[in-house]
Motif scaffolding. Sequence first.
Motif, PDB file in Angstrom:
ATOM      1  N   GLN A   1       0.572  -1.317  -0.122  1.00  0.00           N
ATOM      2  CA  GLN A   1       0.088  -0.415   0.265  1.00  0.00           C
ATOM      3  C   GLN A   1       0.831   1.222   0.251  1.00  0.00           C
ATOM      4  O   GLN A   1       0.662   2.496  -0.804  1.00  0.00           O
ATOM      5  N   ASN A   2       2.464   1.412   0.278  1.00  0.00           N
ATOM      6  CA  ASN A   2       2.410   2.706   1.086  1.00  0.00           C
ATOM      7  C   ASN A   2       4.860   2.787   1.076  1.00  0.00           C
ATOM      8  O   ASN A   2       4.633   1.070   1.635  1.00  0.00           O
TER       9      ASN A   2
ATOM     10  N   VAL B   1      -2.620   2.835   5.940  1.00  0.00           N
ATOM     11  CA  VAL B   1      -2.269   4.201   6.196  1.00  0.00           C
ATOM     12  C   VAL B   1      -2.223   5.089   5.958  1.00  0.00           C
ATOM     13  O   VAL B   1      -1.903   5.817   4.715  1.00  0.00           O
ATOM     14  N   GLY B   2      -1.752   6.410   6.866  1.00  0.00           N
ATOM     15  CA  GLY B   2      -2.113   7.742   5.917  1.00  0.00           C
ATOM     16  C   GLY B   2      -0.568   8.278   5.947  1.00  0.00           C
ATOM     17  O   GLY B   2       0.363   7.742   6.065  1.00  0.00           O
ATOM     18  N   SER B   3      -0.864   9.783   5.803  1.00  0.00           N
ATOM     19  CA  SER B   3       0.304   9.631   4.951  1.00  0.00           C
ATOM     20  C   SER B   3       1.341  10.764   5.882  1.00  0.00           C
ATOM     21  O   SER B   3       2.322  10.143   4.974  1.00  0.00           O
TER      22      SER B   3
ATOM     23  N   VAL C   1       3.266   2.724  12.263  1.00  0.00           N
ATOM     24  CA  VAL C   1       2.603   3.646  12.885  1.00  0.00           C
ATOM     25  C   VAL C   1       1.674   4.041  12.435  1.00  0.00           C
ATOM     26  O   VAL C   1       2.450   5.050  11.338  1.00  0.00           O
ATOM     27  N   ASP C   2       0.319   4.649  12.499  1.00  0.00           N
ATOM     28  CA  ASP C   2      -0.861   5.322  11.851  1.00  0.00           C
ATOM     29  C   ASP C   2      -0.814   6.587  12.857  1.00  0.00           C
ATOM     30  O   ASP C   2      -2.009   6.709  13.043  1.00  0.00           O
ATOM     31  N   PRO C   3      -0.604   8.096  12.706  1.00  0.00           N
ATOM     32  CA  PRO C   3      -1.411   9.039  13.678  1.00  0.00           C
ATOM     33  C   PRO C   3      -2.157   9.163  13.025  1.00  0.00           C
ATOM     34  O   PRO C   3      -2.605  10.143  14.069  1.00  0.00           O
TER      35      PRO C   3
ATOM     36  N   ARG D   1      -0.505  -0.273  13.368  1.00  0.00           N
ATOM     37  CA  ARG D   1      -1.687  -0.822  12.621  1.00  0.00           C
ATOM     38  C   ARG D   1      -0.937  -1.986  11.446  1.00  0.00           C
ATOM     39  O   ARG D   1      -1.572  -2.889  11.173  1.00  0.00           O
ATOM     40  N   GLN D   2       0.207  -2.203  12.412  1.00  0.00           N
ATOM     41  CA  GLN D   2       0.673  -3.755  11.531  1.00  0.00           C
ATOM     42  C   GLN D   2       2.051  -3.425  12.281  1.00  0.00           C
ATOM     43  O   GLN D   2       2.965  -2.728  12.185  1.00  0.00           O
TER      44      GLN D   2
END
Length: 204
Positions: A72-73, A108-110, A139-141, A198-199
């Motif tokens: 994904q990223n 996840v976000g940017s 980690v996603d804030p 998140r993972q």
Amino acid sequence: MKTLGLKGVDITKATGVSSGGVSQWVNGITKPNGAKLLALSKILQCQPDWLLYGKGDPKEYDTPSVVPISIQNRVPVISWVQAGEWTAIVDHFQPGDADEWQETTAKVGSNAFALHVQGDSMVNPSGSPSIPEGSIVIVDPDTVVDNGKIVVARLEESSEATLKKLVIDGPHRYLKPLNPDYRPIQINGNCTIVGVVRQVIFNL
């Protein structure tokens, strides 16, 4: 082991544990945990709970289905000090500021980032979830913080972030290690939640 045609060396290779460590498992001196428990249950084709407590059917083992993995990223791998300051530095963080990048299959976000896990406070002797030292957490804030989530947080008295499970019990909040050898940390206004895990990525 004999029924499956396995030898001690097969267990050693599958779990990464020395022959002495395997011998201690067999003789009931110590118990496997975390990733080693999962690897052992896989090669012995039985449930982790049966290995630890003798509960359930030892022959019941669900082989995970193989599904295509979609990356994904890519997120920067940062230090624990940087993680503690992430909310302040993320807007100024440039691709060249990271020496290492980690691919992730999580959505996840940017502003997401990765950390190398240190220590054994998040090693769960009862099995899953367990986050062993050397693994990588994504980690996603931007993920909503909620009770029971694994979070990266920074306490006011520390310059580094810490990895713990967030427990909300009425008006009380705690950062709880998964390893019972460590004590929970009660928090109030002295803590900033940096992001939600998140993972978890690690090699068996």
